[in-house]
Design an enzyme around this catalytic site. Structure first.
Site, PDB file in Angstrom:
ATOM      1  N   TRP A 129       5.671 -10.685  25.567  1.00 24.06           N
ATOM      2  CA  TRP A 129       5.528  -9.232  25.501  1.00 24.06           C
ATOM      3  C   TRP A 129       4.380  -8.910  24.537  1.00 24.06           C
ATOM      4  CZ3 TRP A 129       8.472  -5.605  21.861  1.00 24.06           C
ATOM      5  CH2 TRP A 129       8.257  -4.263  22.237  1.00 24.06           C
ATOM      6  N   ASP A 210      15.391 -12.344  21.198  1.00 23.84           N
ATOM      7  CA  ASP A 210      15.056 -10.989  21.647  1.00 23.84           C
ATOM      8  C   ASP A 210      15.765 -10.758  22.985  1.00 23.84           C
ATOM      9  OD1 ASP A 210      13.950  -8.600  22.386  1.00 23.84           O
ATOM     10  OD2 ASP A 210      11.877  -9.305  22.485  1.00 23.84           O
ATOM     11  N   ALA A 212      16.525  -7.979  25.490  1.00 27.96           N
ATOM     12  CA  ALA A 212      16.136  -6.591  25.810  1.00 27.96           C
ATOM     13  C   ALA A 212      16.510  -6.189  27.229  1.00 27.96           C
ATOM     14  CB  ALA A 212      14.624  -6.419  25.601  1.00 27.96           C
ATOM     15  N   LYS A 245      16.855  -0.553  28.353  1.00 29.47           N
ATOM     16  CA  LYS A 245      16.774  -0.852  29.793  1.00 29.47           C
ATOM     17  C   LYS A 245      18.143  -0.824  30.442  1.00 29.47           C
ATOM     18  CE  LYS A 245      12.699  -1.803  28.340  1.00 29.47           C
ATOM     19  NZ  LYS A 245      12.763  -2.732  27.254  1.00 29.47           N
TER      20      LYS A 245
END
Ligand code: PMP
Length: 389
Positions: A129, A210, A212, A245
Site C-alpha cells: 500500500w 495490518d 484492513a 472497508k
C-alpha cells in the site's frame, strides 16, 4: 525568502486526478477501476443497511457529545478485538485503543515501535500500500524492502519473503498484510502463515500486522486466520485494524490499534504510551463511526444483517474474479487472489491506451479495483485488455 519557500512541491495524488478525469469522460459504459472502495453492480458505494440502522439507533439514544478519552470508545475496541482475534478480552497481555481509521492505527503503532526502539528496521514486502512507507518514515522508522509478488508471473514470491525474514535481525519488525493484500490480492496460504509465524517467533522479530479487509477475502474467520496464528506464536505483536472497508464507513475513519505484550506489566507501560502518543496526535479519535459500530455489534439482529451484506459483497468480488480468470492471459490467476485488488503486469502505455481508447480507468501501476467491474463488464474489460496487449 518567504517562510514556506523551502518546502518542495509534493506530487498530486494520481488516483484523485483519475477520479476527475473519469467524471468528465462523457463516454457511456466507462469503467472506473481506480479508487479503492467497494462498489455494487450499479457502481455505488452504499452505506450498509445495518450501519444505517445503527446510526438511527445512536441518533435516538445518544444524549451527549462530550469528550471521551484518548482511548476512544472502549466498547468498540473490545468488539473489534473479538472480531479480529476471536475469544479474547482486553487486559492482561492485550491492550487496544480506537484510532482514526487503519491509517491512524498504523501511525500510532509505528510511533509506539519507534518510541520503544528508535530507528529500528521494518521489513516491508513490495509492492505494498503506497501509504505504508511514508507512515513508517514519518514515525522515524527505517524500511527495508523485499519482493512479495512478481506481477509478470502473478505469483507470490514466498522464497523472497522467507529470505527477508531470515536476514532480519532479532528485534527488527515485519509489516505484514493480514488478508486481501493491497495492491496484489496475493495472500499467504495457511501453510505459509504457519512457516512465517514460526520464523517470527523463533527469530524474535516483532510482527506488525495490518488487517484492513477482514471479511472481504474468504470470510471473517478465514481472513483473520494468519493474524491469529502469528499472534498465538509470538508473545509480542502489534495489530492495526481498519473497519472502513468491512463496515463501509470509509470517511468516518474507524480503526483500532491492538498490542499484545509478554506480561501484564508490559501491557500497562505500552497502554500508557499509546494513550500519550494518541493525545499528541489527535487527542481522541472521532467518535461517530466507532459508536455506530459498537451499537451495531451490541444488537444481534444488526450483526446478522451486517454479516449477510458483507457475505454478499465478498461473493460479488469472488464472482467477478472467476469471470475475469476465465478469460486467461494476464487475467488467468486473478481467481487465486483475494479482496478488492489485483496488480496486472501492464505498462504505463497500455494503461493510457485503455483509458483513451476504451474508457477504462486504472492506476498507472496496473492495479485494478475488482469491485469497479461486474460479471457483465468483466468480458468487456478483458476484450479491451486484449486489444491493447
Ligand atoms: N492498510 C491497507 C493495506 C489499506 O489498503 C488501507 C486503506 N486503503 C489502510 C490500511 C487504511 O485504511 P483506512 O481507510 O481505515 O485508514
Amino acid at each position: 525568502m518567504s517562510f514556506f519557500q523551502p518546502l518542495a512541491q509534493q506530487p498530486a495524488d494520481a488516483l484523485l486526478a483519475l477520479i476527475g478525469m473519469f467524471r468528465s469522460d462523457p463516454r457511456p459504459g466507462k469503467i472506473d477501476l481506480g479508487v479503492g472502495v467497494f462498489r455494487d453492480d450499479e457502481g455505488h458505494t452504499p452505506v450498509m443497511r445495518a450501519v444505517k440502522a445503527a446510526e438511527r439507533k445512536l441518533w435516538e439514544s445518544q444524549d451527549s457529545k462530550s469528550y471521551l478519552g484518548p482511548e476512544g470508545n472502549v466498547a468498540f475496541a473490545r468488539h473489534m478485538a473479538r472480531l479480529a482475534l476471536g475469544d479474547v478480552e482486553l487486559g492482561g497481555r492485550l491492550t487496544g485503543v480506537q484510532t482514526p481509521g487503519g491509517t491512524g492505527a498504523l501511525r500510532l503503532g509505528a510511533e509506539l515501535i519507534a518510541a520503544s526502539r528508535p530507528g529500528v528496521t521494518v521489513w516491508v514486502g513490495t509492492p505494498t500500500w503506497p501509504n505504508h512507507p511514508p507512515i513508517l518514515a514519518a514515525a522515524g522508522l527505517k524500511a527495508q524492502t523485499y519482493k512479495h509478488f512478481d506481477p509478470a508471473s502473478q505469483t507470490l514470491t514466498f522464497d523472497a519473503v522467507m529470505d527477508a525474514l531470515n536476514r532480519a535481525q532479532p528485534g527488527d519488525v515485519a509489516l505484514l498484510h493480514g488478508c486481501c493484500h493491497n495492491p496484489t490480492g496475493a495472500d499467504f496460504s495457511l501453510e505459509q502463515w504457519r512457516v512465517i509465524a514460526d520464523t517470527l517467533s523463533t527469530r524474535g522479530i516483532l510482527p506488525f500486522l495490518d488487517l484492513a479487509y477482514q471479511g472481504l477475502g474468504l470470510g471473517m474467520e478465514q481472513d483473520a486466520a494468519g493474524v491469529r496464528m502469528v499472534m498465538d506464536a509470538c508473545p509480542e505483536a502489534v495489530l492495526a485494524y481498519s473497519c472502513d472497508k468491512n463496515f463501509g464507513v470509509y470517511r468516518d475513519r474507524v480503526g483500532a490499534l491492538f498490542v499484545q505484550t509478554g506480561s501484564a506489566a508490559d501491557t500497562d507501560r505500552v497502554a500508557s504510551n499509546m494513550l500519550a502518543l494518541a493525545r499528541a496526535n489527535w487527542s481522541m479519535p472521532p467518535d461517530h463511526g466507532g459508536a455506530v459500530i459498537a451499537t451495531l455489534m451490541d444488537d444481534p439482529a444488526l450483526v446478522a444483517d451486517w454479516t449477510l451484506e458483507l457475505n454478499n459483497m465478498r461473493d460479488r468480488l469472488l464472482g467477478i474474479r472467476a469471470a475475469l480468470a476465465a478469460h486467461g492471459g494476464v487475467l488467468g490467476r486473478v481467481d487465486q487472489q483475494r479482496g478488492m485488488f489485483s496488480l496486472l503486469p501492464l505498462s504505463p502505455d497500455v494503461v493510457k491506451r485503455l483509458r483513451e481508447e476504451h474508457a477504462v480507468y486504472m492506476a498507472g501501476s496496473g492495479r485494478i479495483n475488482i469491485a469497479g467491474l461486474s460479471v457483465e463488464t468483466a468480458g468487456r474489460f478483458a476484450a479491451a485488455l486484449n486489444a491493447c496487449l
